[in-house]
Design an enzyme around this catalytic site. Structure first.
Site, PDB file in Angstrom:
ATOM      1  N   MET A  30      -5.686   3.028 -10.076  1.00  0.00           N
ATOM      2  CA  MET A  30      -6.117   1.786  -9.450  1.00  0.00           C
ATOM      3  C   MET A  30      -7.365   2.105  -8.634  1.00  0.00           C
ATOM      4  O   MET A  30      -7.293   2.864  -7.654  1.00  0.00           O
ATOM      5  CB  MET A  30      -4.994   1.236  -8.571  1.00  0.00           C
ATOM      6  CG  MET A  30      -5.265  -0.086  -7.917  1.00  0.00           C
ATOM      7  SD  MET A  30      -3.750  -0.875  -7.262  1.00  0.00           S
ATOM      8  CE  MET A  30      -3.015   0.427  -6.307  1.00  0.00           C
ATOM      9  N   ARG A  46       3.274  -1.666  -4.048  1.00  0.00           N
ATOM     10  CA  ARG A  46       3.811  -1.802  -2.689  1.00  0.00           C
ATOM     11  C   ARG A  46       5.336  -1.724  -2.682  1.00  0.00           C
ATOM     12  O   ARG A  46       5.923  -1.135  -1.767  1.00  0.00           O
ATOM     13  CB  ARG A  46       3.325  -3.114  -2.058  1.00  0.00           C
ATOM     14  CG  ARG A  46       1.877  -3.045  -1.642  1.00  0.00           C
ATOM     15  CD  ARG A  46       1.321  -4.375  -1.174  1.00  0.00           C
ATOM     16  NE  ARG A  46      -0.063  -4.205  -0.736  1.00  0.00           N
ATOM     17  CZ  ARG A  46      -0.890  -5.206  -0.436  1.00  0.00           C
ATOM     18  NH1 ARG A  46      -0.466  -6.456  -0.535  1.00  0.00           N
ATOM     19  NH2 ARG A  46      -2.125  -4.965  -0.042  1.00  0.00           N
ATOM     20  N   TYR A  80      -1.792   3.735   2.677  1.00  0.00           N
ATOM     21  CA  TYR A  80      -2.293   3.299   1.369  1.00  0.00           C
ATOM     22  C   TYR A  80      -1.560   2.066   0.861  1.00  0.00           C
ATOM     23  O   TYR A  80      -0.575   1.628   1.431  1.00  0.00           O
ATOM     24  CB  TYR A  80      -2.318   4.433   0.356  1.00  0.00           C
ATOM     25  CG  TYR A  80      -1.058   5.102  -0.129  1.00  0.00           C
ATOM     26  CD1 TYR A  80       0.213   4.649   0.153  1.00  0.00           C
ATOM     27  CD2 TYR A  80      -1.171   6.241  -0.935  1.00  0.00           C
ATOM     28  CE1 TYR A  80       1.328   5.283  -0.341  1.00  0.00           C
ATOM     29  CE2 TYR A  80      -0.048   6.897  -1.440  1.00  0.00           C
ATOM     30  CZ  TYR A  80       1.190   6.416  -1.148  1.00  0.00           C
ATOM     31  OH  TYR A  80       2.293   7.059  -1.647  1.00  0.00           O
ATOM     32  N   GLU A  81      -2.122   1.495  -0.212  1.00  0.00           N
ATOM     33  CA  GLU A  81      -1.671   0.208  -0.750  1.00  0.00           C
ATOM     34  C   GLU A  81      -1.755  -0.901   0.295  1.00  0.00           C
ATOM     35  O   GLU A  81      -0.921  -1.803   0.354  1.00  0.00           O
ATOM     36  CB  GLU A  81      -0.239   0.302  -1.303  1.00  0.00           C
ATOM     37  CG  GLU A  81       0.001   1.440  -2.265  1.00  0.00           C
ATOM     38  CD  GLU A  81      -0.945   1.430  -3.455  1.00  0.00           C
ATOM     39  OE1 GLU A  81      -1.587   0.396  -3.698  1.00  0.00           O
ATOM     40  OE2 GLU A  81      -1.059   2.467  -4.124  1.00  0.00           O
ATOM     41  N   GLY A  82      -2.784  -0.841   1.135  1.00  0.00           N
ATOM     42  CA  GLY A  82      -2.957  -1.803   2.213  1.00  0.00           C
ATOM     43  C   GLY A  82      -2.297  -1.283   3.473  1.00  0.00           C
ATOM     44  O   GLY A  82      -1.078  -1.082   3.504  1.00  0.00           O
TER      45      GLY A  82
END
Length: 617
Positions: free
Chosen positions: A189, A322, A464-466
């Site tokens: 990603m 997530r 990570y992942e926001g």
């Protein structure tokens, strides 16, 4: 199923750099919590009634699932766990644009693929086994607990499969899915750029159409998990980029599939695409996971979905990720808890309280503060596991339930809970891994025991992942208003149903959860009514509100566990049921009261945070 005991530990004498020897434990081993999975699926979450009854899943019986995760446990325990410490010590090596993973990883990945694990939940139409998503999440926990770095390579591939399956054209699916599902190829990603992280509207990577449905992708991406490695034959990068006529901001972003290798005239995928790995990051944790910087210099790619709708397609992958990292968080806490529990049972220190003339030292698990640390981890891990399993079941129902209204309801619940699971679980996991180090005392701070690796590996999950701050903003700014607030109200009613279910036999726990739920509802109303007048409110109280929401959601899970455990009579699982009730009592008495604190923090609003001028910090 036989009871799974604590992971075995033994004492050794280790001489460190010529200094005095220290009595320390051996390196961590991992034992998959198979009995836990079986108990939750069978007694708490009614897997047979909620998942195996869905169209397309009738063959995925509870017995089959037990057999599958039993095989997954052997993979995690025997193949992946032994590589965890050596992978951390050796890390990945970058040279001349190539990355070499630590010793043993390539063989382990080959075994992972040969055993069919990448195909576990994928569509049979493209070579998958078609098992429920919740089974794939169980595998994710076991793999991550045994070796989190290894799990990152497989986890991103699952996200790529989901994104292409949902948004890709049939031509794209035929080109990429069979190889990704087989595991011969992996996925990434590619979002972050050197000048922008979470604010993807600022990205500069560009895409230009060159005919035949192909595009040239040019730009730089950083922090790409698994962006370059030697595990698979090819790597499919899912890249966010802008078309020449794209609108500004996130509304002008498209998503492209850009493979590391392209097809030649003889149909083999061996031609180097214009993608270069310019280096990998040197990180505090997950050091065997290659976090790469990539330069795309007119690389060939294919559009996924519609032009300028890339964020929608990417969020399909990101929401899968997530939920996956939520499971990662529980996995790391489980691994650390196994270490701490075994150490506490064997380490002897101090005297028994009220032991009279007894002088022999006792196992430190006898000491109240050690038990507090262990129960802090245990109440989180076991409650959170039940909650993510419940969420995984909602994911399966959103895909397979015959009633579209139920599908939509499950999708909305997942949308509401995803930021909560990601942020709350990662925060509590970090608390739990630190508590495990505390149980070891000074031996936990030195590398020889291995428990400190769980803390270092887990520190990335809130980032990570926001980041968790982004998750909190997403929750209070977007998810609370989903369906005009009806989805949040629906979840609150589900919590109230569980409260009613334990009210007679566990009235104290029911009252505690009811009080926490009321505070969550008051906090929700406070944010809804105050955000318009105070533009800083959501950012100021979002973290505290999310923590309050997470505590109530964890209480929801523990109420489910309590209700199921109280209903069991004279079965082989009665011993475990009684243990669950004791841990539930600890949660309701010692953890859930934190809800009062977070509610009070929400009530303070933005004033205490925004009072200082920028140059006064």
């Amino acid at each position: 199923m036989s009871k799974i005991g604590p992971a075995p530990f033994c004492y050794l004498a280790v001489c460190l750099d010529g200094r005095n020897s220290h009595e320390v434990t051996s390196m961590p081993t991992y034992t998959a919590p198979l009995r836990e999975y079986a108990y939750l699926l069978e007694h708490v979450l009614d897997y047979s009634g909620t998942v195996a009854s869905l169209p397309g899943y009738q063959d995925a019986t509870f017995g089959l699932v037990e057999a599958v995760i039993g095989e997954g446990a052997r993979l995690a325990e025997k193949e992946l766990a032994p590589l965890n410490r050596s992978g951390d010590e050796d890390g990945c090596l970058w040279a001349n644009g190539k990355v070499r993973t630590p010793k043993g990883f390539k063989d382990a990945y080959a075994l992972y693929c040969d055993s069919g694990w990448p195909a576990l939940t994928a569509s049979p139409e493209y070579g998958g086994q078609g098992l429920p998503h919740v089974v794939g999440l169980i595998l994710r926990e076991m793999v991550s607990a045994a070796n989190m770095s290894f799990g990152t390579y497989a986890g991103l591939s699952q996200g790529a499969i989901h994104a292409i399956s949902t948004h890709g054209s049939e031509d794209l699916k035929q080109r990429f899915l069979p190889r990704l599902i087989e595991g011969r190829w992996t996925g990434t990603m590619c979002l972050t750029e050197p000048h922008c992280g979470s604010d993807l509207g600022l990205l500069r990577t560009r895409a230009e159409a060159i005919g035949d449905g192909n595009y040239r992708i040019t730009g730089t991406k950083i922090f790409v998990t698994g962006g370059e490695h030697d595990l698979s034959e090819n790597i499919v990068h899912l890249v966010l980029a802008r078309l020449p006529d794209a609108p500004a901001g996130i509304k002008g972003i498209s998503l492209f599939a850009v493979p590391k290798l392209l097809q030649t005239h003889d149909k083999s995928w061996t031609k180097q695409n214009s993608v270069e790995c310019t280096g990998i990051e040197h990180k505090m944790g997950i050091r065997a996971s290659a976090t790469a910087s990539l330069v795309f210099d007119g690389a060939t790619g294919w559009l996924i979905g519609e032009p300028n709708r890339g964020m929608k397609a990417m969020f399909t992958m990101m929401n899968t990720a997530r939920l996956g990292v939520s499971v990662q968080a529980v996995a790391l806490a489980e691994g650390a808890l196994q270490c701490a529990r075994s150490y506490a049972l064997e380490r002897r220190q101090g005297r028994a309280v009220g032991g009279g003339t007894q002088t022999a030292p006792v196992a430190i698990i006898s000491h109240a503060d050690v038990r507090r640390n262990l129960l802090t981890g245990k109440s989180f891990v076991e409650g959170a596991r039940a909650l993510w399993l419940w969420a995984g079941i909602q994911l399966d129902r959103s895909h397979k339930h015959p009633d579209p209204a139920v599908q939509s309801e499950c999708e909305d619940l997942l949308a509401l809970l995803t930021p909560v699971l990601k942020a709350f679980f990662s925060d509590r996991s970090f608390q739990a891994t630190n508590a495990a180090v505390q149980v070891f005392g000074g031996h936990g701070y030195i590398r020889e025991t291995g428990v400190e690796q769980f803390v270092r590996d887990g520190r990335i999950i809130p980032l990570y992942e926001g980041t968790n701050g982004i998750q909190a903003l997403d929750l209070v700014s977007r998810k609370l208003t989903l369906n005009e607030g009806k989805t949040a109200s629906h979840f609150f009613e589900l919590v109230r149903d569980e409260i009613r279910g334990i009210s007679e036999l566990r009235p104290g726990s029911a009252r505690d959860l009811e009080a926490a739920l009321e505070k969550l509802q008051w906090a929700t109303d406070f944010i809804r009514t105050g955000a318009e007048a105070d533009p800083h409110l959501n950012g100021s109280v979002g973290h505290d509100y999310l923590q309050l929401f997470g505590l109530v959601a964890l209480g929801f899970a523990w109420a489910k566990i309590t209700r199921a455990s109280l209903s069991l009579t004279q079965t082989a699982d009665m011993t475990l049921a009684n243990e669950k009730l004791k841990v539930a009592d600890f949660f309701f008495a010692r953890v859930l009261p934190e809800a009062e604190r977070f509610y009070r923090l929400v009530e303070t609003g933005s004033a205490p945070l925004m009072a200082l001028e920028d140059d006064e910090f």
